[in-house]
Scaffold this active site. Structure first.
Site, mmCIF file in Angstrom:
data_model
loop_
_atom_site.group_PDB
_atom_site.id
_atom_site.type_symbol
_atom_site.label_atom_id
_atom_site.label_comp_id
_atom_site.label_asym_id
_atom_site.label_seq_id
_atom_site.Cartn_x
_atom_site.Cartn_y
_atom_site.Cartn_z
ATOM 1 N N ASP A 183 -5.973 4.103 8.159
ATOM 2 C CA ASP A 183 -5.680 5.135 7.155
ATOM 3 C C ASP A 183 -4.233 5.619 7.275
ATOM 4 O OD1 ASP A 183 -8.199 5.123 5.987
ATOM 5 O OD2 ASP A 183 -9.000 6.581 7.407
ATOM 6 N N LYS A 209 -2.257 1.671 15.954
ATOM 7 C CA LYS A 209 -2.969 2.485 16.946
ATOM 8 C C LYS A 209 -4.415 2.649 16.549
ATOM 9 C CE LYS A 209 -4.431 6.012 15.910
ATOM 10 N NZ LYS A 209 -4.944 7.269 15.350
ATOM 11 N N ILE A 211 -8.258 3.434 19.061
ATOM 12 C CA ILE A 211 -9.167 2.960 20.100
ATOM 13 C C ILE A 211 -10.246 2.087 19.473
ATOM 14 C CG2 ILE A 211 -8.803 4.922 21.671
ATOM 15 C CD1 ILE A 211 -11.734 5.793 20.707
#
Ligand code: FBP
Length: 560
Positions: A183, A209, A211
């Site tokens: 997003d 980025k 996780i």
């Protein structure tokens, strides 16, 4: 702030860079090759939405020593760059800033880095801070995003775009670096296009980025943070497995973060060998209902009970609920309904009123399903969507729902005489614990390299690119650096009740090596107590232990 001995020791860690970046910016050359195209059906719409940045080539930095590639333009010019940390934290964000900062200073000592505080909103509202050498040094190799903070603001109104441009101009920026997931990098692509359309001469570069591990493709082999977070969750899940085998009295239902994709759950399963690990993508593919999933868990519980083992571990991916077809249809309808009735819904004061309001507006089938869920889950399903229109799955207690459903199904089986075990359970949610951990050596190196590469892309005069470091399953001495056009990774999706251009999420592929490795063994694991306990992440010691990438990456790259 008093720092721990580990933090002090981590300050001394020197992250590894791809060799090409060590040669210094003046020695860098650039090779171009065509990037993969967006899905065919979306190309024309994307071309129209991104006239300036659609169709760019992918780039790779090469050492000019061979003299073959073009030299990058103006490598040592003085630059002023802004940086934003966006979305959920992921271990290594501070090292992206450190790599970017060190690259900028190596290019020209007068270059400056400005941090925009609290995510994309910081750029829109000009909440800034100068990132100095002392500040960077205080955060090297540490987890968290607290140096400048993060946020999930979606830049979408014309006023927000104008304000972002005004801020960038006010600070004389040559570029903005957006560190984020799918997003946030969608935001980066939109900003890059807007700046280009206004001929602002301000580049936008993204950094992958999350996780969740779902921002990846053939050029982006992993998103940063996945390595550290999964190592941490695997340590905890392994410890819980050993606890269950020690106490021999509980089934543990562990929900693992990852908003959509099950990469985290799958990686933790590969590392810990639980009795059951659900994979959302498989649930969707096989069109499994909640009842089918419960039956699968009960089969393992029952088989183990026959061996006198009334304990075990079930891994539940956070995003599961949205992949169960009946729940997906319900959530889809709730999304449309909440978007269409925003004002009336927001005017309601209590959760009970809100539940009744949506129940009255759902179609008959969905209303029945909604009504069959426990009240807490009903409420969790209608909590506010995030600014990008996502259901906040981290707040839906799927692990509790499943554990309760398994318990009542086992009671039925016991009544029918087909189950004779004893069933008690504990539930856990592993998510926030892992997002700010000290980055593993892999993430410390990868993030520093991504930040440095972002600088190299800016120095090369590029915009609308995602920083890319490849060949990650090999030692860092074999890593390669470059950039991938953001628009090449986009498609059109339904969000907040309308069609939006967004970066494609990479879900678990059922014909991919990680899932196949898991599927080959899960039968044995479902009845065995031969758990695998990975132990804590190591930062010092043998590189075989400290620098080992994830099982997912090793399997995907054919290294295991
Ligand atoms: P990003 O996609 O921004 O990296 O966020 C990932 C994540 O950690 C998801 O796994 C989780 O569902 C979500 O963030 C939780 O968000 P929040 O921090 O807003 O509760």
């Amino acid at each position: 702030m008093e720092i721990s001995p580990l933090q002090k020791a981590r300050y001394a860690y020197q992250p590894k860079l791809p060799p090409v970046l060590k040669s210094g910016i003046a020695g860098l050359g650039l090779e171009k090759s065509p990037a993969a195209l967006p899905p065919e059906g979306d190309r024309e719409r994307l071309k129209a939405l991104f006239p300036s940045t659609y169709g760019q080539d992918r780039v790779t930095f090469v050492d000019r020593a061979g003299g073959k590639a073009a030299k990058i333009e103006g490598p040592g010019r003085e630059l002023r760059v802004g940086v934003i940390l966006s979305g959920g934290p992921a271990p290594g964000g501070h090292n992206v800033i450190a790599g970017l900062f060190d690259g900028l200073k190596a290019g020209n000592a007068a270059s400056r880095l400005i941090g925009f505080r609290g995510g994309p909103g910081g750029l829109v509202e000009d909440k800034n801070m100068e990132i100095t050498a002392a500040l960077v040094d205080a955060y090297r190799n540490t987890g968290g995003f607290d140096m400048i903070g993060s946020g999930r603001t979606k830049i979408e109104t014309p006023e927000q775009f104008d304000a972002a441009l005004a801020t960038a101009k006010k600070h004389g920026l040559s570029a903005v670096v957006v560190v984020g997931g799918d997003d946030s990098n969608t935001n980066a692509a939109l900003l890059a296009e807007f700046f280009a359309a206004r001929q602002a001469g301000i580049a936008v570069i993204g950094v992958p980025k999350t996780i969740d591990g779902d921002l990846k493709n053939e050029d982006i082999e992993a998103s940063f943070g996945f390595d550290t977070a999964t190592k941490l969750y695997a340590e905890l899940a392994g410890n819980i497995e050993r606890d269950s085998a020690s106490g021999r009295k509980y089934w543990h239902f562990i929900k693992l973060m990852g908003r959509s994709a099950s990469h985290i759950g799958l990686e933790v399963a590969l590392q810990t060998r639980p009795n059951v690990a659900l994979v959302s993508e498989e649930v969707e593919e096989k069109k499994l209902s909640l009842g089918n999933i419960v039956d699968e868990i009960c089969a393992s519980v029952s088989a183990r009970a026959d061996k006198g083992e009334n304990f075990g571990v079930v891994l539940v991916p956070e995003g599961l609920i949205e992949f169960v077809p009946e729940m997906k249809a319900l959530i889809g309808e709730l999304n449309e309904l909440l978007a269409a009735n925003e004002a009336a819904y927001n005017a309601l004061a209590t959760a009970e009123e809100k539940r009744a309001f949506v129940s009255g507006k759902l179609k008959a089938g969905e209303a029945r399903l909604y009504g069959s869920l426990p009240a807490e889950i009903q409420t969790q399903l209608i909590w506010d969507r995030d600014p990008h229109g996502n259901v906040q799955v981290s707040r839906i207690e799927t692990e509790k729902l499943l554990a309760a459903m398994v318990k009542s199904r086992l009671a039925e089986l016991a009544k029918a005489g087909s189950y004779k075990g004893k069933f008690d359970f504990q539930t856990h949610f592993l998510g926030y614990e892992g997002r700010c951990a000290f980055p593993s050596n892999f993430d410390a190196d990868y993030c520093y390299s991504l930040g440095y590469t972002a600088f190299a892309l800016i120095a090369a005069g590029l915009s609308g690119y995602l920083s890319s470091v490849k060949n990650l399953a090999a030692p860092a001495s074999e890593w390669k650096a470059g950039g991938v056009p953001l628009v090449s990774m986009m498609n059109i999706e339904r969000r907040h009740g309308s069609d939006k251009p967004v970066i494609r999420k990479a879900l678990v592929e059922l014909d991919g090596a990680p899932f196949k490795a898991f599927a080959a063994h899960r039968g044995e694991w479902s009845i065995s107590s031969d758990f695998r306990v990975p132990g804590p992440m190591q930062y010092f010691g043998s590189p075989e232990v400290t620098d080992r990438p994830t099982e997912t990456l090793l399997l995907e790259k054919g290294r295991e």
